[in-house]
Design a protein around this motif. Structure first.
Motif, short mmCIF file in Angstrom:
data_model
loop_
_atom_site.label_atom_id
_atom_site.label_comp_id
_atom_site.label_asym_id
_atom_site.label_seq_id
_atom_site.Cartn_x
_atom_site.Cartn_y
_atom_site.Cartn_z
N PHE A 192 0.84 -1.20 0.00
CA PHE A 192 0.00 0.00 0.00
C PHE A 192 0.87 1.25 0.00
CE2 PHE A 192 -1.96 3.43 2.39
CZ PHE A 192 -3.15 3.61 1.72
N ALA A 193 1.90 1.27 0.86
CA ALA A 193 2.78 2.44 0.96
C ALA A 193 3.49 2.70 -0.36
CB ALA A 193 3.78 2.24 2.09
N LEU A 194 4.03 1.65 -0.98
CA LEU A 194 4.73 1.81 -2.26
C LEU A 194 3.78 2.33 -3.33
CD1 LEU A 194 6.99 -1.36 -2.50
CD2 LEU A 194 7.69 1.00 -1.97
N SER A 195 2.61 1.75 -3.40
CA SER A 195 1.63 2.15 -4.41
C SER A 195 1.16 3.58 -4.20
CB SER A 195 0.44 1.19 -4.36
OG SER A 195 -0.54 1.57 -5.27
N THR A 196 0.90 3.94 -2.97
CA THR A 196 0.44 5.30 -2.67
C THR A 196 1.53 6.32 -2.92
OG1 THR A 196 -1.10 4.43 -1.01
CG2 THR A 196 -0.54 6.77 -0.85
N TYR A 197 2.75 6.03 -2.47
CA TYR A 197 3.87 6.95 -2.61
C TYR A 197 4.20 7.21 -4.08
CZ TYR A 197 8.11 9.28 -0.90
OH TYR A 197 9.07 10.22 -0.59
N ALA A 198 3.94 6.25 -4.94
CA ALA A 198 4.24 6.38 -6.36
C ALA A 198 3.23 7.24 -7.11
CB ALA A 198 4.33 5.00 -7.00
N PRO A 241 1.05 10.43 -8.38
CA PRO A 241 1.48 11.81 -8.65
C PRO A 241 1.24 12.75 -7.45
CG PRO A 241 0.20 10.96 -10.49
CD PRO A 241 0.10 9.94 -9.39
N GLY A 242 2.28 13.49 -7.09
CA GLY A 242 2.20 14.50 -6.05
C GLY A 242 2.39 13.99 -4.64
N VAL A 243 2.32 12.68 -4.43
CA VAL A 243 2.38 12.14 -3.06
C VAL A 243 3.78 12.27 -2.47
CG1 VAL A 243 2.10 10.09 -1.62
CG2 VAL A 243 0.40 10.64 -3.37
N ALA A 261 2.51 19.71 10.84
CA ALA A 261 2.04 19.02 9.64
C ALA A 261 0.53 19.12 9.50
CB ALA A 261 2.49 17.56 9.67
N ASN A 262 -0.17 19.18 10.62
CA ASN A 262 -1.62 19.32 10.57
C ASN A 262 -2.05 20.64 9.94
OD1 ASN A 262 -3.56 17.32 11.28
ND2 ASN A 262 -2.68 17.26 13.33
N LEU A 263 -1.16 21.61 9.95
CA LEU A 263 -1.47 22.90 9.33
C LEU A 263 -1.39 22.81 7.81
CD1 LEU A 263 0.42 25.30 11.76
CD2 LEU A 263 -2.02 24.75 11.71
N ASP A 264 -0.70 21.81 7.31
CA ASP A 264 -0.56 21.64 5.86
C ASP A 264 -1.69 20.73 5.38
OD1 ASP A 264 0.21 21.35 3.21
OD2 ASP A 264 2.33 21.04 3.70
N ARG A 265 -2.89 21.26 5.39
CA ARG A 265 -4.08 20.48 5.01
C ARG A 265 -3.98 19.97 3.57
NH1 ARG A 265 -6.28 18.75 9.11
NH2 ARG A 265 -8.40 19.40 9.27
N ASP A 266 -3.36 20.75 2.69
CA ASP A 266 -3.24 20.34 1.29
C ASP A 266 -2.42 19.06 1.17
OD1 ASP A 266 -4.76 22.49 0.45
OD2 ASP A 266 -3.01 23.72 -0.05
N ALA A 267 -1.29 18.98 1.88
CA ALA A 267 -0.44 17.79 1.81
C ALA A 267 -1.16 16.57 2.39
CB ALA A 267 0.88 18.03 2.52
N LEU A 268 -1.84 16.76 3.51
CA LEU A 268 -2.59 15.64 4.11
C LEU A 268 -3.70 15.18 3.17
CD1 LEU A 268 -2.88 16.74 7.86
CD2 LEU A 268 -1.47 14.89 6.92
N GLN A 269 -4.38 16.14 2.56
CA GLN A 269 -5.47 15.78 1.65
C GLN A 269 -4.92 15.08 0.40
OE1 GLN A 269 -8.51 15.70 2.41
NE2 GLN A 269 -9.39 15.18 0.43
N GLN A 270 -3.78 15.51 -0.09
CA GLN A 270 -3.16 14.87 -1.25
C GLN A 270 -2.86 13.40 -0.94
OE1 GLN A 270 -1.03 17.03 -3.81
NE2 GLN A 270 -0.91 15.27 -5.11
N LEU A 271 -2.32 13.15 0.25
CA LEU A 271 -2.04 11.78 0.66
C LEU A 271 -3.34 10.99 0.82
CD1 LEU A 271 -0.20 9.53 1.65
CD2 LEU A 271 -0.15 10.64 3.90
N ARG A 272 -4.35 11.59 1.42
CA ARG A 272 -5.63 10.91 1.61
C ARG A 272 -6.27 10.53 0.29
NH1 ARG A 272 -7.96 13.78 5.62
NH2 ARG A 272 -7.54 12.12 7.09
N ALA A 309 -4.84 10.17 -2.67
CA ALA A 309 -4.05 9.14 -3.34
C ALA A 309 -4.29 7.77 -2.71
CB ALA A 309 -2.56 9.49 -3.28
N ALA A 310 -4.37 7.73 -1.38
CA ALA A 310 -4.60 6.47 -0.70
C ALA A 310 -5.97 5.90 -1.02
CB ALA A 310 -4.45 6.67 0.82
N THR A 311 -6.94 6.76 -1.16
CA THR A 311 -8.29 6.33 -1.47
C THR A 311 -8.36 5.68 -2.87
OG1 THR A 311 -9.19 8.09 -0.12
CG2 THR A 311 -10.69 7.10 -1.70
#
Length: 154
Positions: free
Chosen positions: A8-14, A16-18, A137-148, A150-152
């Motif tokens: 999951f981590a490899l797939s998500t990290y790969a 775009p933008g993650v 990191a919680n202040l960087d909502r864009d980065a957290l949302q990008q990860l979320r 991508a994971a979805t």
């Protein structure tokens, strides 16, 4: 959906933008392995709780501080010199491989802890990333949302 956390981590990290989002979060003090685990738990529908967050942090913190971060520091410290020295560049690549293996080990430990937690308990619950991110990191909502996002879609 990837059953194991490493895949999951490899797939998500790969996706775009993650990578860029994860590096931004890491610069803000977040543990990317914990965040990837949180995204995996959200994807699996595992119910978030403060106790589970503490348990994950207790596994991750010492390993990150004593193993992953020292390897990362050496790798980063050698970056400039390795551009001028082929032998050092080779050693730096070996350190990079060790760092990745240390992260893989951490993800395996996190998965072993969370493996018994029931899946599909909740739908659409999005508390894991915020619960596992540092305050900065919680202040960087864009980065957290990008990860979320991508994971979805992993």
């Amino acid at each position: 959906m990837c059953a194991d956390l490493w895949s999951f981590a490899l797939s998500t990290y790969a996706r775009p933008g993650v990578e860029a989002a994860c590096l931004r979060l890491q610069e803000q003090g977040a543990d990317v392995c914990l965040l990837l685990c949180g995204a995996w738990l959200e994807r699996r529908g595992v119910a978030h709780s403060p106790e589970r967050v503490r348990m994950l942090q207790q596994v991750a913190h010492p390993w990150r501080v004593q193993v992953v971060e020292p390897l990362r520091q050496v790798r980063v410290q050698w970056r400039a010199m390795a551009q001028q020295d082929a032998q050092l560049a080779t050693l730096r690549e070996q350190v990079k491989t060790l760092e990745l293996e240390a992260e893989r080990t951490l993800l395996a430990r996190l998965q072993a802890l969370a493996q018994t937690w029931p899946i599909n308990e909740v739908v659409g619950q999005h508390q894991w990333l915020e619960g596992l991110a540092t305050e900065a990191a919680n202040l960087d909502r864009d980065a957290l949302q990008q990860l979320r996002v991508a994971a979805t879609n992993t």
